[in-house]
Design an enzyme around this catalytic site. Structure first.
Site, PDB file in Angstrom:
ATOM      1  N   LYS A  13     -11.699 -12.123   9.632  1.00  0.00           N
ATOM      2  CA  LYS A  13     -12.786 -12.302   8.653  1.00  0.00           C
ATOM      3  C   LYS A  13     -13.215 -10.958   8.056  1.00  0.00           C
ATOM      4  CE  LYS A  13     -15.533 -14.111  11.755  1.00  0.00           C
ATOM      5  NZ  LYS A  13     -14.675 -14.060  12.954  1.00  0.00           N
ATOM      6  N   ARG A  88     -22.962 -19.576  12.068  1.00  0.00           N
ATOM      7  CA  ARG A  88     -22.161 -19.762  13.269  1.00  0.00           C
ATOM      8  C   ARG A  88     -22.615 -20.967  14.076  1.00  0.00           C
ATOM      9  NH1 ARG A  88     -20.166 -14.360  14.107  1.00  0.00           N
ATOM     10  NH2 ARG A  88     -19.131 -14.160  16.083  1.00  0.00           N
ATOM     11  N   ARG A 127      -8.127  -3.564  18.435  1.00  0.00           N
ATOM     12  CA  ARG A 127      -8.901  -3.217  17.234  1.00  0.00           C
ATOM     13  C   ARG A 127      -9.713  -1.930  17.404  1.00  0.00           C
ATOM     14  NH1 ARG A 127     -12.951  -7.538  15.037  1.00  0.00           N
ATOM     15  NH2 ARG A 127     -13.456  -7.641  17.243  1.00  0.00           N
ATOM     16  N   ARG A 161     -15.384  -1.569  19.880  1.00  0.00           N
ATOM     17  CA  ARG A 161     -16.581  -2.359  20.174  1.00  0.00           C
ATOM     18  C   ARG A 161     -16.728  -2.655  21.659  1.00  0.00           C
ATOM     19  NH1 ARG A 161     -16.426  -7.150  15.793  1.00  0.00           N
ATOM     20  NH2 ARG A 161     -17.187  -8.274  17.614  1.00  0.00           N
ATOM     21  N   ARG A 172     -16.376 -15.349  23.913  1.00  0.00           N
ATOM     22  CA  ARG A 172     -16.610 -15.477  22.465  1.00  0.00           C
ATOM     23  C   ARG A 172     -15.806 -16.643  21.896  1.00  0.00           C
ATOM     24  NH1 ARG A 172     -15.170  -9.524  20.991  1.00  0.00           N
ATOM     25  NH2 ARG A 172     -15.036 -10.326  18.863  1.00  0.00           N
TER      26      ARG A 172
HETATM   27  P1  AP5 Z   1     -11.064  -8.523  12.206  1.00  0.00           P
HETATM   28  O1  AP5 Z   1     -10.907  -8.647  10.740  1.00  0.00           O
HETATM   29  O2  AP5 Z   1     -11.858  -7.408  12.722  1.00  0.00           O
HETATM   30  O3  AP5 Z   1     -11.541  -9.926  12.820  1.00  0.00           O
HETATM   31  P2  AP5 Z   1     -12.919 -10.727  12.663  1.00  0.00           P
HETATM   32  O4  AP5 Z   1     -12.575 -12.128  12.285  1.00  0.00           O
HETATM   33  O5  AP5 Z   1     -13.865  -9.972  11.804  1.00  0.00           O
HETATM   34  O6  AP5 Z   1     -13.322 -10.750  14.183  1.00  0.00           O
HETATM   35  P3  AP5 Z   1     -14.680 -10.353  14.916  1.00  0.00           P
HETATM   36  O7  AP5 Z   1     -14.294 -10.047  16.336  1.00  0.00           O
HETATM   37  O8  AP5 Z   1     -15.425  -9.305  14.155  1.00  0.00           O
HETATM   38  O9  AP5 Z   1     -15.418 -11.686  14.875  1.00  0.00           O
HETATM   39  P4  AP5 Z   1     -16.557 -12.110  15.795  1.00  0.00           P
HETATM   40  O10 AP5 Z   1     -16.935 -13.326  15.093  1.00  0.00           O
HETATM   41  O11 AP5 Z   1     -16.219 -12.279  17.221  1.00  0.00           O
HETATM   42  O12 AP5 Z   1     -17.521 -10.819  15.814  1.00  0.00           O
HETATM   43  P5  AP5 Z   1     -18.846 -10.515  15.024  1.00  0.00           P
HETATM   44  O13 AP5 Z   1     -18.907  -9.074  14.764  1.00  0.00           O
HETATM   45  O14 AP5 Z   1     -18.994 -11.448  13.897  1.00  0.00           O
HETATM   46  O15 AP5 Z   1      -9.573  -8.455  12.823  1.00  0.00           O
HETATM   47  C1  AP5 Z   1      -9.379  -8.225  14.211  1.00  0.00           C
HETATM   48  C2  AP5 Z   1      -8.213  -7.232  14.421  1.00  0.00           C
HETATM   49  O16 AP5 Z   1      -6.987  -7.852  14.048  1.00  0.00           O
HETATM   50  C3  AP5 Z   1      -8.319  -5.957  13.592  1.00  0.00           C
HETATM   51  O17 AP5 Z   1      -7.899  -4.869  14.355  1.00  0.00           O
HETATM   52  C4  AP5 Z   1      -7.363  -6.196  12.420  1.00  0.00           C
HETATM   53  O18 AP5 Z   1      -6.754  -4.978  12.011  1.00  0.00           O
HETATM   54  C5  AP5 Z   1      -6.331  -7.146  13.009  1.00  0.00           C
HETATM   55  N1  AP5 Z   1      -5.900  -8.150  12.040  1.00  0.00           N
HETATM   56  C6  AP5 Z   1      -6.656  -8.804  11.119  1.00  0.00           C
HETATM   57  N2  AP5 Z   1      -5.909  -9.678  10.412  1.00  0.00           N
HETATM   58  C7  AP5 Z   1      -4.643  -9.586  10.911  1.00  0.00           C
HETATM   59  C8  AP5 Z   1      -3.401 -10.246  10.587  1.00  0.00           C
HETATM   60  N3  AP5 Z   1      -3.331 -11.164   9.613  1.00  0.00           N
HETATM   61  N4  AP5 Z   1      -2.325  -9.913  11.305  1.00  0.00           N
HETATM   62  C9  AP5 Z   1      -2.389  -8.960  12.292  1.00  0.00           C
HETATM   63  N5  AP5 Z   1      -3.521  -8.306  12.632  1.00  0.00           N
HETATM   64  C10 AP5 Z   1      -4.641  -8.616  11.956  1.00  0.00           C
HETATM   65  O19 AP5 Z   1     -19.957 -10.910  16.103  1.00  0.00           O
HETATM   66  C11 AP5 Z   1     -20.107 -10.163  17.304  1.00  0.00           C
HETATM   67  C12 AP5 Z   1     -21.232 -10.741  18.141  1.00  0.00           C
HETATM   68  O20 AP5 Z   1     -22.472 -10.651  17.416  1.00  0.00           O
HETATM   69  C13 AP5 Z   1     -21.100 -12.240  18.497  1.00  0.00           C
HETATM   70  O21 AP5 Z   1     -20.323 -12.445  19.643  1.00  0.00           O
HETATM   71  C14 AP5 Z   1     -22.571 -12.638  18.679  1.00  0.00           C
HETATM   72  O22 AP5 Z   1     -23.054 -12.240  19.922  1.00  0.00           O
HETATM   73  C15 AP5 Z   1     -23.285 -11.822  17.594  1.00  0.00           C
HETATM   74  N6  AP5 Z   1     -23.386 -12.532  16.313  1.00  0.00           N
HETATM   75  C16 AP5 Z   1     -22.843 -12.154  15.112  1.00  0.00           C
HETATM   76  N7  AP5 Z   1     -23.140 -13.035  14.139  1.00  0.00           N
HETATM   77  C17 AP5 Z   1     -23.921 -13.996  14.727  1.00  0.00           C
HETATM   78  C18 AP5 Z   1     -24.514 -15.194  14.240  1.00  0.00           C
HETATM   79  N8  AP5 Z   1     -24.382 -15.576  12.942  1.00  0.00           N
HETATM   80  N9  AP5 Z   1     -25.213 -15.952  15.126  1.00  0.00           N
HETATM   81  C19 AP5 Z   1     -25.363 -15.577  16.422  1.00  0.00           C
HETATM   82  N10 AP5 Z   1     -24.792 -14.470  16.941  1.00  0.00           N
HETATM   83  C20 AP5 Z   1     -24.079 -13.675  16.106  1.00  0.00           C
HETATM   84 MG    MG Z   2     -15.682  -8.977  12.189  1.00  0.00          MG
END
Ligand code: AP5
Ligand code: MG
Ligand code: ZN
Length: 218
Positions: A13, A88, A127, A161, A172
């Site tokens: 994402k 979410r 990552r 992270r 997660r």
């Molecule tokens: P990346 O693009 O970083 O993935 P992402 O989908 O952004 O994954 P996240 O881990 O950031 O999602 P998340 O939902 O767990 O975390 P968030 O920060 O939102 O890609 C991942 C890796 O793969 C990278 O290294 C990239 O280079 C590689 N890659 C990407 N695409 C690829 C491809 N096609 N092929 C190969 N490699 C690839 O949330 C973190 C925490 O915050 C949550 O756990 C929760 O506690 C809290 N939180 C955040 N938002 C909320 C909410 N709305 N409600 C409640 N809690 C929340």
């Molecule tokens: Mg992300």
């Protein structure tokens, strides 16, 4: 145009939101990034969020809804935003709908970046991001052109992270399947859901997303 990117942790994402921003003149709103900024600043919200995030669980709906509500009042979001990691839960999705109506805006598309669980652990544990500009990288899938130097800003400092370890990732993923996956039928019923195959290489996923966005009604 306002768009929601849905998908599991590590699904791509954030990577895709950054690649789409310039082409479509949109701003990426990642609640994960905003919460991590709150944690590093030591604010009240950050203090509440830290333990929950480290445990791989979801921060309370009230907190993230309030963060987004406030952020959408800033002028740079007027042309449109990519919601990354928000909503979410169904409660967050309902709050977003109400908020957008109240602000005279709407949601044009929800796109699921679909990736099976088996691929996500490797993506997440490999990552890292640039400490200075936030550009995203991966040990195997997205290396900088010159080892140890950020392509975008030349910095040599990178961060990983706290929640990007194999144990927390499993939690997660559980949270995603139990609390976030119900948003897929939620947006399907509204007729705005599309799916892209997130297992393809990064550039191909972007092309598929661009194709959908070009045919999306503004
Ligand atoms: P990346 O693009 O970083 O993935 P992402 O989908 O952004 O994954 P996240 O881990 O950031 O999602 P998340 O939902 O767990 O975390 P968030 O920060 O939102 O890609 C991942 C890796 O793969 C990278 O290294 C990239 O280079 C590689 N890659 C990407 N695409 C690829 C491809 N096609 N092929 C190969 N490699 C690839 O949330 C973190 C925490 O915050 C949550 O756990 C929760 O506690 C809290 N939180 C955040 N938002 C909320 C909410 N709305 N409600 C409640 N809690 C929340
Ligand atoms: Mg992300
Ligand atoms: Zn950088």
């Amino acid at each position: 145009m306002n768009l929601v990117l849905l998908g599991p942790p590590g699904g791509g994402k954030g990577t895709q939101a950054k690649r789409l921003m310039d082409t479509f003149g949109l701003v990426q709103l990642s609640t994960g990034d905003m919460l991590r900024a709150a944690v590093s600043s030591g604010s009240e919200i950050g203090k509440k969020a830290k333990a929950v995030m480290d445990a791989g669980q979801l921060v309370s709906d009230d907190i993230v809804i309030a963060i987004i509500d406030e952020r959408l009042d800033q002028a740079d979001t007027q042309n449109g935003v990519i919601f990354d990691g928000f909503p979410r839960t169904v409660a967050q999705a309902e709050a977003l709908d109400a908020m957008l109506v109240r602000k005279g805006r709407g949601l044009n598309a929800a796109i699921e970046v679909r990736v099976p669980d088996a691929l996500l652990i490797e993506r997440i544990t490999g990552r890292y991001t640039c400490a200075k500009c936030g550009a995203g990288y991966h040990d195997k899938f997205q290396k900088p052109a010159k080892d140890g130097v950020c392509d975008k800003c030349g910095s040599t400092e990178f961060i990983r992270r706290a929640d990007d370890n194999a144990e927390t990732v499993t939690k997660r993923l559980d949270a995603y399947h139990a609390q976030t996956a119900p948003l897929l039928p939620y947006y399907e019923k509204k007729g705005i859901l599309s799916v892209v195959d997130g297992t393809q290489d990064i550039a191909k996923v972007t092309t598929d997303l661009e194709t959908i966005l070009k045919s999306t009604k503004k």
